[in-house]
Design an enzyme around this catalytic site. Sequence first.
Site, PDB file in Angstrom:
ATOM      1  N   TYR A 110       0.713  -7.482  -2.004  1.00  0.00           N
ATOM      2  CA  TYR A 110       0.310  -7.218  -3.392  1.00  0.00           C
ATOM      3  C   TYR A 110       0.753  -8.336  -4.338  1.00  0.00           C
ATOM      4  O   TYR A 110       0.322  -8.402  -5.483  1.00  0.00           O
ATOM      5  CB  TYR A 110       0.865  -5.877  -3.884  1.00  0.00           C
ATOM      6  CG  TYR A 110       0.288  -4.663  -3.158  1.00  0.00           C
ATOM      7  CD1 TYR A 110      -0.895  -4.754  -2.423  1.00  0.00           C
ATOM      8  CD2 TYR A 110       0.924  -3.437  -3.207  1.00  0.00           C
ATOM      9  CE1 TYR A 110      -1.409  -3.664  -1.751  1.00  0.00           C
ATOM     10  CE2 TYR A 110       0.408  -2.329  -2.537  1.00  0.00           C
ATOM     11  CZ  TYR A 110      -0.755  -2.458  -1.810  1.00  0.00           C
ATOM     12  OH  TYR A 110      -1.270  -1.370  -1.143  1.00  0.00           O
ATOM     13  N   ASP A 131      -0.094   1.583  12.493  1.00  0.00           N
ATOM     14  CA  ASP A 131      -1.188   2.510  12.828  1.00  0.00           C
ATOM     15  C   ASP A 131      -0.665   3.682  13.645  1.00  0.00           C
ATOM     16  O   ASP A 131      -1.005   4.843  13.401  1.00  0.00           O
ATOM     17  CB  ASP A 131      -2.327   1.774  13.555  1.00  0.00           C
ATOM     18  CG  ASP A 131      -1.842   0.882  14.690  1.00  0.00           C
ATOM     19  OD1 ASP A 131      -0.633   0.577  14.744  1.00  0.00           O
ATOM     20  OD2 ASP A 131      -2.667   0.494  15.527  1.00  0.00           O
ATOM     21  N   ASP A 137       2.812   1.990   0.947  1.00  0.00           N
ATOM     22  CA  ASP A 137       1.902   2.620  -0.015  1.00  0.00           C
ATOM     23  C   ASP A 137       1.091   3.713   0.691  1.00  0.00           C
ATOM     24  O   ASP A 137       1.003   4.866   0.247  1.00  0.00           O
ATOM     25  CB  ASP A 137       0.974   1.522  -0.562  1.00  0.00           C
ATOM     26  CG  ASP A 137       0.207   1.956  -1.788  1.00  0.00           C
ATOM     27  OD1 ASP A 137       0.396   3.100  -2.241  1.00  0.00           O
ATOM     28  OD2 ASP A 137      -0.598   1.145  -2.295  1.00  0.00           O
ATOM     29  N   ASP A 172       1.888   8.066   0.842  1.00  0.00           N
ATOM     30  CA  ASP A 172       0.897   9.028   0.338  1.00  0.00           C
ATOM     31  C   ASP A 172       0.510  10.039   1.413  1.00  0.00           C
ATOM     32  O   ASP A 172       0.345  11.228   1.136  1.00  0.00           O
ATOM     33  CB  ASP A 172      -0.357   8.311  -0.180  1.00  0.00           C
ATOM     34  CG  ASP A 172      -0.232   7.968  -1.652  1.00  0.00           C
ATOM     35  OD1 ASP A 172       0.902   8.019  -2.179  1.00  0.00           O
ATOM     36  OD2 ASP A 172      -1.255   7.655  -2.292  1.00  0.00           O
ATOM     37  N   LYS A 208       3.276  -4.507  11.812  1.00  0.00           N
ATOM     38  CA  LYS A 208       2.231  -4.773  12.805  1.00  0.00           C
ATOM     39  C   LYS A 208       2.588  -6.085  13.500  1.00  0.00           C
ATOM     40  O   LYS A 208       1.873  -7.085  13.394  1.00  0.00           O
ATOM     41  CB  LYS A 208       0.855  -4.876  12.121  1.00  0.00           C
ATOM     42  CG  LYS A 208       0.316  -3.557  11.608  1.00  0.00           C
ATOM     43  CD  LYS A 208      -0.316  -2.711  12.701  1.00  0.00           C
ATOM     44  CE  LYS A 208      -1.635  -3.282  13.149  1.00  0.00           C
ATOM     45  NZ  LYS A 208      -2.217  -2.475  14.254  1.00  0.00           N
TER      46      LYS A 208
END
Length: 368
Positions: A143, A227, A251, A255, A194
């Site tokens: 970001y 994942d 993020d 959620d 990852k």
Amino acid sequence: MTTTKTLLLLPGDGIGPEVMAQAKRVLDWVQARSEARFEVIEDLVGGAAIDAHGVPVTDATVAKAIAADAVLFGSVGGPKWDSVPFEIRPEAGLLRLRKDLAVFANLRPAKVFDALAEASSLKPELVRGLDIMIVRELIGGIYFGEPRGIETLPDGSQRGVNTEVYTTAEIQRVGRVAFDLARKRQKRVCSVEKANVMESGLLWRQVMTGLQKAEYPDVQLTHMYADNCAMQLAKNPKQFDVIVTGNLFGDILSDLTAMLTGSLGMLPSATLGALKADGSRPAFYEPIHGSAPDIAGKGVANPLAQILSLALLLRYSFDMEAAAASIEAAVERVLAKAGRTPDIAEPGRAQISTTQMGDAVLAELAAT
Ligand code: NAD
């Protein structure tokens, strides 16, 4: 504790002031019950600050936040300010506060209160008793990484670019927050990236491994690809204690975890900065929900996320574990027996207002 601590309250917009009013009542209870003395200051942020000063947060308010021992934030935004210029939108006030306070570790506890296990989108037996902590790096990663932007290519088409970037120091500082938290919990950290397809993830894994060996041999460290972590959170969320991850994966995973607990109106968060020489650290506490313009002014907002954010503040900034635990236990009992605000109401059960929910929490606290 007898020293005076300074606490800055920033209620903000929409339901922010409504739920903050209930948190203030709980704060009064804490002050009356203990030797703790707080100097409580209140100021404007978001749309309220735009209306009064033309900016979503003033330099003076930022200075107060930096000087305070902790900041308790409500929420900002609403349709009234949808058309203000992008640079002074209400959320810009929140982003500036986080940046100027240099808070980088976002803590999202996801705890399922027994009485709300039925409200989860997962089967109650999968989430009953769930208590996990996600630590998300908040001011680095993709970001913020450079280069970024949208460029036009020679053939006239366009290319959008963002860059995932983490340094050793950025990984270590958020890693330490996660390991320190784990020491006060079940002493298990799962580091998520990852590393199979991203070099930044490979470095993340190596740095976490080195940090655990050098400074936290008493804490168990495991690694998981992001994942797979998403899949495991939906399949068997109780396997986790503390999860630590970068900005982007944090993020998304936080959620997802929020939904396991059933309601936005129940979830607090804390964002911490670096430990200073005197043992304190900059800290910012807020519910994860927004200003809920659809219900603002109706007196029906659930104040529990704001009240639980205050509990986190007492635990992490003021070292008042007993008071924090009393508030959390009071919320648990309220959910089990009192009425509920409409967002978490069950069919056939009494619906209560924001203030009545505050009353119920205070009644439980008074009984302890
Ligand atoms: P929201 O979290 O405000 O609301 C989403 C839904 O959840 C709404 O139906 C709302 O009524 C409900 N809800 C949220 N909190 C609740 C509570 N405590 N009790 C009962 N119901 C609750 O998200 P949104 O609708 O996407 O955004 C509304 C405004 O809030 C926008 O201006 C947005 O930019 C802003 N926002 C601010 C923050 C923040 O201040 N940190 C975070 C998210 C959104």
